[in-house]
Design an enzyme around this catalytic site. Sequence first.
Site, mmCIF file in Angstrom:
data_model
loop_
_atom_site.group_PDB
_atom_site.id
_atom_site.type_symbol
_atom_site.label_atom_id
_atom_site.label_comp_id
_atom_site.label_asym_id
_atom_site.label_seq_id
_atom_site.Cartn_x
_atom_site.Cartn_y
_atom_site.Cartn_z
ATOM 1 N N THR A 102 0.750 -1.060 -0.083
ATOM 2 C CA THR A 102 0.091 0.083 0.067
ATOM 3 C C THR A 102 0.803 1.125 -0.059
ATOM 4 O OG1 THR A 102 -1.736 -1.214 1.018
ATOM 5 C CG2 THR A 102 -1.705 1.261 1.295
ATOM 6 N N SER A 141 -7.355 -0.957 -6.527
ATOM 7 C CA SER A 141 -6.675 -1.312 -5.136
ATOM 8 C C SER A 141 -5.521 -1.677 -4.943
ATOM 9 C CB SER A 141 -7.686 -2.327 -4.494
ATOM 10 O OG SER A 141 -7.133 -3.039 -3.283
ATOM 11 N N THR A 142 -4.712 -1.555 -3.948
ATOM 12 C CA THR A 142 -3.281 -2.034 -3.915
ATOM 13 C C THR A 142 -3.247 -3.455 -4.408
ATOM 14 O OG1 THR A 142 -2.616 -0.371 -2.250
ATOM 15 C CG2 THR A 142 -1.426 -2.328 -2.309
ATOM 16 N N ASN A 143 -4.175 -4.006 -4.067
ATOM 17 C CA ASN A 143 -4.175 -5.577 -4.218
ATOM 18 C C ASN A 143 -4.540 -6.121 -5.581
ATOM 19 O OD1 ASN A 143 -4.108 -5.473 -1.479
ATOM 20 N ND2 ASN A 143 -6.220 -5.984 -1.061
ATOM 21 N N SER A 319 47.376 -10.131 -3.279
ATOM 22 C CA SER A 319 47.679 -10.484 -1.919
ATOM 23 C C SER A 319 48.269 -9.310 -1.396
ATOM 24 C CB SER A 319 48.598 -11.639 -1.612
ATOM 25 O OG SER A 319 48.863 -11.482 -0.391
ATOM 26 N N SER A 320 48.210 -8.851 -0.206
ATOM 27 C CA SER A 320 49.001 -7.649 0.468
ATOM 28 C C SER A 320 50.390 -8.243 0.862
ATOM 29 C CB SER A 320 48.044 -7.127 1.673
ATOM 30 O OG SER A 320 48.017 -8.027 2.697
ATOM 31 N N LYS A 325 51.034 -13.025 -6.665
ATOM 32 C CA LYS A 325 50.094 -13.699 -6.550
ATOM 33 C C LYS A 325 48.567 -13.128 -7.048
ATOM 34 C CE LYS A 325 47.351 -16.689 -3.074
ATOM 35 N NZ LYS A 325 46.096 -16.492 -3.360
#
Length: 458
Positions: A102, A141-143, A319-320, A325
Site C-alpha cells: 500500500t 486497489s493496491t491488491n 595479496s597484500s 599472487k
Amino acid sequence: MTDIRFESDSLGEVAVPRLAHYGPQTARALANFPVSGEPISSLPNLTKAMALVKIAAARTNQACGHLSADKAAAIERAGYDIIEGLLAENFGIDVFQGGAGTSTNMNVNEVMANRALEHLGLEFGRYDVIHPNDHVNMSQSTNDVYPTAIRLAMLMTNASLMESVERLASELGSKGDEFRNIRKLGRTQLQDAVPMTLGQEFHAFATALFEDVERLGQMSQMFLEINLGGTAIGTSVNADADYRSMIVPTLAQLSGYKLTIAENLMEASWDTGAFVLYSGMLKRLATKLSKIANDLRLLSSGPRGGLWEIVLPAMQPGSSIMPGKVNPVIPEVVNQVAFHVIGADLTVTLASEAGQLQLNAMEPVIAASILNAMRLLINVVDLFRVKCVSGIRANETQCLAHLDASTALAALLVPVIGYEKAALLAHQSLDSRLRLTDLIPELPDDVRATALKRLQGS
C-alpha cells in the site's frame, strides 16, 4: 520561505517537504520503514510498471466516462514522467515495508497526483482537483495494482536477464570453438577420468546456460496472467463491468505484453505460486553459474601447484603479503552473487507461504528479493563475460602434459585389450611412474600399433 508544507490524510496532518511530489502517506511510510536503506527507486522497473498500470487505469476510466479528459491526460503525462525517470527522487520508501504494498501504491498515487497538478499549473496538494485516491487510484486497489506491477516489472527485467545470459553463453561457445582441438584430461570426482577437449568443456558450459535462457522465457509467461480489475480481494468492488472488460486489454496494449485476466480473480489475489516457481528458476541459473565459476577457478588453479590448464585475465594483485599472487576475483564474485540469489529464493518461498486468507501481505519482500536477484544476476553475468570469459587463454602445454601423464588413457585401451589388462597397465604406469605410451611396447604385437594410435587420439 518555509521548506515544508502541511497536508492531511485520515490520520491527521503531516509535514511534507515543500518541493516533494509525494504527500502525507508517503511521508508516513518514510518515517515508518527505515529498514534496509534500499528505496523502491532502486527497483526502477517496479515504479515504471506501477506508472503504466495507472496510465492504463486513467485511459480506461476516461473511456468509461468516470474521469474527465483533462484529468486523464494530466495523470497520463505524470505517469510517463515516472517512466522516463524524471521523478525518481520521490520514491524513497524502503523496499521492506508492511501493508502489502500500500505504501508503494500510495507513493505512486501521490506523486502522480501532484505532478498532474503541476502540469495543470496548480499547486501541490490541490487534491480537490486531482486526488491520489479518487482520481489516480480510481477503480483500483493496491491488491490488484501492486501484484500486476510486480509481474510487469519481472517481465521487463527478465528480458534483460535473458539477453545477458545469452551473451555469456555465446562467449563460452566461442571459446569452445577456439579450444576445439586442445586435448586434455577429463575428470570425475576430482579424479582422472577419460580424455576430452577443452573445447568440449566450454561448449558444455554454453549449452547449460542456453538451456536456462529458454527456461527463463518459458517461466516468465506465468506473469502474463494478472488480477487487475479484481480490486481489493477479487470481487471487483468499486470497479464496474465496463472498466473490468477494458483495463487488461488497455494495459496489454500500453506495455506490449500479451496480458490476460486471471480466470479466478479471488485466487489470483493471494496466489504467489508463480513467484515461487520463477525464483526457483533464478536459483537454478545461479547454481549453474556458480558451478561454472568453480570450474574455471579449478582449471586456472596454480600456476605451479594446481591444474593451470587455462589462464584467466589478471584483474588485480591478489595479496597484500604474497608478491606476484593473482586471484580469480571475477569467478569469486560470481559465486557470491549466486549464494545471495539462492538465499533470496528461500525468502520468496517463506513469504509466499505466509499469505493469509484473501491476500499475501508479504509481496513487497517477494518483489524486492526477485527483482534484486535479477539485477545482481544481470550485473554479474555481464561482468563475468567481459572481465573473465572473453579473456580466457588455454594452456595447451599443460593440458597435454596432464593427459600424457594420466592413467585416464587406459580407458581407450579397453576395446583393444579388455578392461582387466587395461587396469593392470594403468596400475603399472602408476607404480613405475611411466606413461602409458611408454608401456605400449610390452603389449602383444597384434595390438601394439592399434593401442598406440588410440592413445595418440588418431
